[in-house]
Scaffold this motif. Structure first.
Motif, PDB file in Angstrom:
ATOM      1  N   PRO A   1      40.252  48.227  41.778  1.00 33.34           N
ATOM      2  CA  PRO A   1      39.256  47.943  40.735  1.00 33.34           C
ATOM      3  C   PRO A   1      39.900  47.470  39.435  1.00 33.34           C
ATOM      4  CG  PRO A   1      38.921  50.140  41.674  1.00 33.34           C
ATOM      5  CD  PRO A   1      40.227  49.631  42.195  1.00 33.34           C
TER       6      PRO A   1
ATOM      7  N   VAL B   1      42.399  45.453  39.080  1.00 36.12           N
ATOM      8  CA  VAL B   1      42.625  44.013  39.179  1.00 36.12           C
ATOM      9  C   VAL B   1      41.295  43.270  39.044  1.00 36.12           C
ATOM     10  CG1 VAL B   1      43.333  42.180  40.766  1.00 36.12           C
ATOM     11  CG2 VAL B   1      44.703  44.259  40.578  1.00 36.12           C
ATOM     12  N   ARG B   2      40.243  43.868  39.604  1.00 31.74           N
ATOM     13  CA  ARG B   2      38.919  43.244  39.549  1.00 31.74           C
ATOM     14  C   ARG B   2      38.460  43.093  38.100  1.00 31.74           C
ATOM     15  NH1 ARG B   2      35.133  47.001  42.187  1.00 31.74           N
ATOM     16  NH2 ARG B   2      36.754  46.992  43.780  1.00 31.74           N
ATOM     17  N   VAL B   3      38.737  44.089  37.255  1.00 27.54           N
ATOM     18  CA  VAL B   3      38.177  44.057  35.915  1.00 27.54           C
ATOM     19  C   VAL B   3      39.081  43.366  34.882  1.00 27.54           C
ATOM     20  CG1 VAL B   3      36.814  46.119  36.317  1.00 27.54           C
ATOM     21  CG2 VAL B   3      39.057  46.347  35.255  1.00 27.54           C
ATOM     22  N   CYS B   4      40.367  43.258  35.138  1.00 20.65           N
ATOM     23  CA  CYS B   4      41.301  42.707  34.131  1.00 20.65           C
ATOM     24  C   CYS B   4      40.875  41.296  33.726  1.00 20.65           C
ATOM     25  CB  CYS B   4      42.728  42.668  34.677  1.00 20.65           C
ATOM     26  SG  CYS B   4      43.876  41.889  33.514  1.00 20.65           S
ATOM     27  N   PRO B   5      40.677  41.054  32.422  1.00 18.39           N
ATOM     28  CA  PRO B   5      40.171  39.748  31.995  1.00 18.39           C
ATOM     29  C   PRO B   5      41.247  38.667  31.868  1.00 18.39           C
ATOM     30  CG  PRO B   5      40.346  41.179  30.101  1.00 18.39           C
ATOM     31  CD  PRO B   5      40.778  41.993  31.290  1.00 18.39           C
ATOM     32  N   THR B   6      42.520  39.021  32.069  1.00 17.65           N
ATOM     33  CA  THR B   6      43.557  38.011  31.880  1.00 17.65           C
ATOM     34  C   THR B   6      44.485  37.883  33.094  1.00 17.65           C
ATOM     35  OG1 THR B   6      45.067  39.618  30.907  1.00 17.65           O
ATOM     36  CG2 THR B   6      43.615  38.452  29.383  1.00 17.65           C
ATOM     37  N   GLN B   7      44.173  38.577  34.174  1.00 20.72           N
ATOM     38  CA  GLN B   7      45.049  38.636  35.353  1.00 20.72           C
ATOM     39  C   GLN B   7      46.430  39.162  34.983  1.00 20.72           C
ATOM     40  OE1 GLN B   7      44.661  34.633  37.222  1.00 20.72           O
ATOM     41  NE2 GLN B   7      42.731  34.712  36.110  1.00 20.72           N
TER      42      GLN B   7
ATOM     43  N   CYS C   1      43.249  45.677  26.367  1.00 21.79           N
ATOM     44  CA  CYS C   1      41.816  45.994  26.242  1.00 21.79           C
ATOM     45  C   CYS C   1      41.488  47.309  26.957  1.00 21.79           C
ATOM     46  CB  CYS C   1      40.953  44.866  26.786  1.00 21.79           C
ATOM     47  SG  CYS C   1      41.016  44.651  28.578  1.00 21.79           S
ATOM     48  N   ARG C   2      42.361  47.737  27.844  1.00 28.51           N
ATOM     49  CA  ARG C   2      42.235  49.022  28.543  1.00 28.51           C
ATOM     50  C   ARG C   2      41.040  49.078  29.492  1.00 28.51           C
ATOM     51  NH1 ARG C   2      42.616  49.804  23.606  1.00 28.51           N
ATOM     52  NH2 ARG C   2      40.903  51.206  23.176  1.00 28.51           N
ATOM     53  N   TYR C   3      40.540  47.903  29.869  1.00 21.18           N
ATOM     54  CA  TYR C   3      39.449  47.857  30.832  1.00 21.18           C
ATOM     55  C   TYR C   3      39.936  48.406  32.182  1.00 21.18           C
ATOM     56  CZ  TYR C   3      35.066  45.785  32.641  1.00 21.18           C
ATOM     57  OH  TYR C   3      33.825  45.569  33.181  1.00 21.18           O
TER      58      TYR C   3
END
Lengths: 386, 264
Positions: B134, B136-142, B162-164
């Motif tokens: 999850p 990897v799924r949420v990271c906004p910058t890869q 961002c700590r998402y």
């Protein structure tokens, strides 16, 4: 048009200088945060998002205020909203700026923030949130500014704006939906993992946003004698009431699901909010203030006799804003991290740094709002709408 | 004079052409399609999907001795990977591999009558290197991504902090550098970067050691209690261990498909 913001009374300038002073003071704290890192906040490895992201979430909702005027005006020809709609759109602009500000101050490496554009990631909800928020910001600036400019020149509103206005209605729904999706699709965050998170965001937005708009419009009326129209406020208060009833209903649905199913994961965080869990009870007071404020606000807003009374309306709206702010701007984000994935509890409270930096972001939004409203009200008074 | 100038121009022209042409040819011949230097590394350990088995039976029975082994393993990881220790604010601690009790490692799997050896023991925890991560799924910058060999990798230079991913990870396996970790890294390993403040980090299955043909530091320090290998290879040792023992993974109901297995 912008020259309207450069001429004002003493009160206006004192207010501007006050906001600039808050921004200045807050930025000192932000500079320290940049140097030391987010260690100056109360966040940690368990509660890894705190006050900043919670304010971001709340102000996405406030940005919605505009659509509750735009929709009745343009889809249902409710002309009574004509005088207020620009104020709503400009408030959306300020609210979105506040949102973006809170995301930026929350970043560990803000100077790399453009990586989100250099490496667009279609599977990240944050990518879409960036798009919908900046799109909503642009739409509202373009629509409100051009309409106002046409009024300033005493010409009819430009036709090419119509499609953008319709788009902005759908777009307003998208900013809440996507912001809810930001948190509602994460496994093992029990408070967030609910299909009604997006509907809750919408309901909460459509009551808190217009409620703040009404109060700000009444304040502006006191200082500028620009009357947005009694009828507009009356209908808007009705909309606010329906949205708040829906908001409270959806929250009660969450309570029912958690406690009737008796599934510990669903119960824990709600129990933590209202009675404390395993001796941790930092938010219990806030939760009960929220509950009381929500119930009282409905007691005042639901009967039309109270709602149509200007002073009572004000009290009802303040209570509503308090309840929705505690719900979304305090409990919702922190609550997603309690208990942590190991089932243990780390409590959270913002530090002075977080509060001062938040004040800086708030003041920036208020400054933008003040300037935009000054221009709008100046123009509207000049063309004799007042 | 005239012929001199012409001569000069001719020579200059030819020289320039030769220089340019030669330069281009030389640089073209030195150019190779982008390749991973590790690909040519003979020693490198490869896998279709790296995984780990934590065999609790192989740790000493005596609680104190067991703690010592755990601490040795954690220390091996920390000194290899420059993991900071003893941060000023304990809630902002960075963890790569750590220990905790059964009910925290497997929440929802505990019961009031748990076997004593399970209830009293601690377990090792680390990033699960999920098949469906999850984070990897949420990271906004890869900045966090899954490598072909299954390792969930971090790019510390791309992470915006961002700590998402920390909100996304259901295992609490990710840490954020709230402050500069430098002062808290005891003996700096010069072969591995020390992170900077403002980025997220976590266990990377010692990818840098795999490239040198070595097992992860924790595995090496575990005396066989941690088994590391290729989950995709039916003939690997780890697959044999998995075939012969009943294993559990953390929070499988979330569909993340962890690559770390426990023999309780």
């Amino acid at each position: 048009m912008l020259e309207k913001a450069l001429k004002g009374s003493k009160t206006y300038w004192v207010w501007i200088i006050f906001l600039l002073a808050v921004m200045g003071a807050g930025s000192i704290f932000y500079i320290i945060q940049l140097q030391k890192g987010l260690t100056v906040t109360g966040m940690g490895r368990d509660v890894s998002w705190g006050f900043y992201i919670a304010q971001f979430t709340y102000f996405v909702g406030v940005a919605a205020s505009a659509v509750m005027l735009v929709l009745p005006l343009y889809l249902h020809n409710q002309k009574k909203f004509e005088k207020m709609v620009t104020l709503g759109e400009f408030m959306a602009v300020a609210a979105v700026v506040i949102c973006m500000g809170f995301v930026v101050v929350d970043l560990g490496q803000p100077q790399r923030m453009l990586n989100m554009i250099f490496h667009p990631t279609l599977n990240s909800m944050l990518f879409y949130d960036m798009i919908v928020l900046s799109g909503y910001l642009l739409l509202n600036i373009i629509i409100a500014w051009n309409n106002l400019h046409a009024e300033y020149q005493r010409r009819p509103h430009p036709h090419w704006l119509k499609p953008l206005i319709y788009l902005s209605i759908v777009w307003a729904v998208s900013i809440h939906t996507v912001t809810a999706y930001l948190i509602q699709g994460l496994p093992a965050r029990h408070l967030w993992l609910t299909a009604i998170m997006a509907p809750r965001f919408l309901a909460s937005a459509f009551c808190s946003g217009p409620a703040i708009l009404i109060i700000l419009a009444l304040i502006a009326k006191k200082f500028t004698r620009y009357d947005p129209g009694k009828e507009a406020i009356r209908i808007l208060a009705q909309i606010v009431t329906y949205a708040m009833v829906t908001n409270v209903f959806l929250f009660l649905c969450e309570l029912f699901t958690a406690y009737y199913s008796n599934i510990p994961g669903h119960e824990h965080i709600l129990t933590y909010f209202f009675t404390g869990l395993h001796g941790a009870n930092a938010l219990v007071g806030w939760a009960w203030v929220m509950a009381a404020a929500a119930i009282l606000s409905l007691v005042i807003l639901v009967p039309s006799r109270f709602r149509n009374h200007p002073d009572m309306l004000l009290v009802g709206l303040v209570l509503l804003i308090l309840a929705t702010w505690i719900d979304k701007g305090l409990l919702l984000i922190v609550g997603g991290f309690i208990p942590n994935p190991m089932g243990t509890i780390t409590e959270y409270a913002p530090t002075g740094y977080e509060l001062m930096i938040s004040a800086m972001v708030y003041a920036t939004g208020l400054l933008i709002l003040t300037i935009l409203w000054k221009v709008a009200i100046g123009v509207k008074k000049e063309i004799g709408e007042a | 004079m005239g012929s001199n100038r012409r001569q000069f121009l001719r020579i200059a022209g030819i020289t320039t052409l030769l220089g340019l042409g030669g330069g281009i040819t030389l640089s073209a011949s030195s150019y190779k399609p982008q390749s991973d230097p590790a690909q040519e590394n003979e020693k490198r350990l490869r896998a279709g999907r790296w995984g780990m088995v934590i065999d609790m039976r192989k740790f000493p029975k005596d609680p104190e001795e067991r703690q010592r082994v755990f601490d040795r393993i954690i220390e091996a990881c920390h000194s290899t990977n420059n993991v900071p220790e003893g941060e000023a604010k304990p809630i902002q601690e960075v963890k790569w591999i750590w220990k905790d009790h059964f009910e925290h490692v497997f929440p929802g799997k505990e019961n009031p009558f748990l076997a004593e050896r399970v209830e009293q023991s601690e377990f090792l925890l680390l990033c699960n290197h999920c098949k469906n991560p999850p984070c990897v799924r949420v990271c906004p910058t890869q900045a966090t991504y899954k490598r072909e060999d299954g390792i969930v990798q971090m790019d510390f230079h791309r992470c915006i902090g961002c700590r998402y991913c920390m909100a996304g990870c259901p295992y609490g396996s990710r840490s954020f550098n709230f402050c500069d970790p430098g002062p808290y890294v005891k003996d700096k390993n010069p072969d591995f970067p020390v992170r900077m403040r403002g980025v997220v980090e976590k266990c990377l299955f010692c990818y840098q050691r795999l490239e040198e043909g070595k097992q992860p530091a924790c595995v090496e320090a575990s005396n066989g209690a941690l088994i590391f290998g290729d989950l995709d290879d039916p003939d690997s040792h780890i697959r044999q261990v998995l075939r012969e023992n009943y294993t559990v993974r953390r929070k499988v109901d979330l569909g993340t498909e962890p690559s770390v297995f426990y023999i309780v």
